[in-house]
Design an enzyme around this catalytic site. Sequence first.
Site, PDB file in Angstrom:
ATOM      1  N   CYS A   1       2.875   1.385  11.520  1.00 45.22           N
ATOM      2  CA  CYS A   1       4.024   1.587  10.638  1.00 45.22           C
ATOM      3  C   CYS A   1       4.992   2.609  11.210  1.00 45.22           C
ATOM      4  O   CYS A   1       5.757   3.228  10.492  1.00 45.22           O
ATOM      5  CB  CYS A   1       3.548   2.045   9.263  1.00 45.22           C
ATOM      6  SG  CYS A   1       2.338   0.931   8.526  1.00 45.22           S
TER       7      CYS A   1
ATOM      8  N   ASN B   1      -7.250   4.491   9.506  1.00 42.84           N
ATOM      9  CA  ASN B   1      -6.624   3.305  10.080  1.00 42.84           C
ATOM     10  C   ASN B   1      -6.720   3.245  11.599  1.00 42.84           C
ATOM     11  O   ASN B   1      -6.673   2.171  12.189  1.00 42.84           O
ATOM     12  CB  ASN B   1      -5.153   3.226   9.659  1.00 42.84           C
ATOM     13  CG  ASN B   1      -4.392   4.502   9.948  1.00 42.84           C
ATOM     14  OD1 ASN B   1      -4.697   5.553   9.374  1.00 42.84           O
ATOM     15  ND2 ASN B   1      -3.410   4.450  10.832  1.00 42.84           N
TER      16      ASN B   1
ATOM     17  N   SER C   1      -3.751  -2.958  -0.255  1.00 44.37           N
ATOM     18  CA  SER C   1      -2.617  -3.716   0.279  1.00 44.37           C
ATOM     19  C   SER C   1      -3.065  -5.120   0.619  1.00 44.37           C
ATOM     20  O   SER C   1      -4.094  -5.308   1.284  1.00 44.37           O
ATOM     21  CB  SER C   1      -2.067  -3.019   1.530  1.00 44.37           C
ATOM     22  OG  SER C   1      -1.065  -3.787   2.150  1.00 44.37           O
TER      23      SER C   1
ATOM     24  N   GLY D   1       0.799  -1.214   0.000  1.00 42.23           N
ATOM     25  CA  GLY D   1       0.000   0.000   0.000  1.00 42.23           C
ATOM     26  C   GLY D   1       0.832   1.264   0.000  1.00 42.23           C
ATOM     27  O   GLY D   1       0.484   2.251  -0.667  1.00 42.23           O
TER      28      GLY D   1
ATOM     29  N   HIS E   1      -1.847  -7.559   2.696  1.00 44.48           N
ATOM     30  CA  HIS E   1      -1.855  -8.097   4.061  1.00 44.48           C
ATOM     31  C   HIS E   1      -2.907  -7.439   4.941  1.00 44.48           C
ATOM     32  O   HIS E   1      -3.175  -7.915   6.044  1.00 44.48           O
ATOM     33  CB  HIS E   1      -0.460  -7.982   4.686  1.00 44.48           C
ATOM     34  CG  HIS E   1      -0.084  -6.604   5.138  1.00 44.48           C
ATOM     35  ND1 HIS E   1      -0.121  -6.233   6.462  1.00 44.48           N
ATOM     36  CD2 HIS E   1       0.354  -5.527   4.457  1.00 44.48           C
ATOM     37  CE1 HIS E   1       0.279  -4.976   6.570  1.00 44.48           C
ATOM     38  NE2 HIS E   1       0.572  -4.528   5.369  1.00 44.48           N
TER      39      HIS E   1
END
Length: 358
Positions: A302, A139, A184, A69, A186
């Site tokens: 992240c 997110n 993305s 992503g 995963h």
Amino acid sequence: MTLYCDANATEPLRPAARAAVIAALDMGGNPSAVHGAGRAARRRLEEAREALARRFGARPGDVVFTGGGTEANALAIHGLGRGRRVLVGATEHPAVLAAAGPGATSIPVLEDGQVDLEVLKGLLAEGPPALVCLMAANNETGVLHPVAAVAALCQAHGALLHMDAVQAAGRIPLPQGADSWAISGHKLGGPPGAGALLLRPGLDLPALIAGGGQERGRRGGTEPLPAIAGLAAALAEPDEAGRLAALRDRIEAGLGGEAIIAGAGAPRLPNTSCIILPGVPAETQVIALDLAGVRVSAGAACSSGKVARSPVLAAMGLGPLAGCGIRVSLPWNAPEDAAERFLEAWSAMRRRLSKSAA
């Protein structure tokens, strides 16, 4: 037994995706090779491309496979932002903010976490054509932006709209109207190492990674076929939206009046709750729950393992509370007793921390 509640960081690998990865690994062959093994690998690659195109209403030729992503977002922003002002939502993922760079203009959000449409309208009207970057779903809070309304504003002002759909893809139907969108593998139950950028018909962009002409010259490097096959297989699995929403609602109903749900007044992802416990740092909560066998997170995963005050919650006007929120994101395979197990651990943590504070 542990309880995994950090799906927005990464979903558990789906069995169908695991099987697809292994089958692709066993194939061998480079998709760019002209011999039999290469042609078989190319067929598998194009089957995955067609599967993504069907799922998201794109043309196969407009699907660009990437390494994830972050790369898909960067490819869109660097390519589509040339010669345009770049406007980014204040609660965007760090990957989008970094790709947009320090010269990008921030679009504020309302207290519920949704983009401020009136401010966006003014920003679009006050200058030359822009590239607007906005996530479909946040997110940290799961808040869904009004993408259709944003798309209408962009079209009226000659702007392009790039949508970070990493958290939304595979969990909810993607809103229409964006010029490009990133996903993305995963984050929807596939393996890490594969993502995709989807483009509207007629839109093209230069490669961010130059190479041997793969992906129609838009992304160099041999395609990671096993990861791509796993992505496509995961995407074909049914979503668990209704079941997960019910579990999420049971969690939120059982928290009591002390907790605050960030973005509770806005539409949200069915699996996500951002729970604020005033006065208790997020890091303390994450560690305490981890010791109790419950895996949650605070902020974006992240950020190299760091836990700090959430810029997302700060942008929503939560002030000191921005450092007190944890993210509970239920995976596709969450057990039916997930709500009760989480609430048991969370309540014990709250009682213990309250006694310590006293």
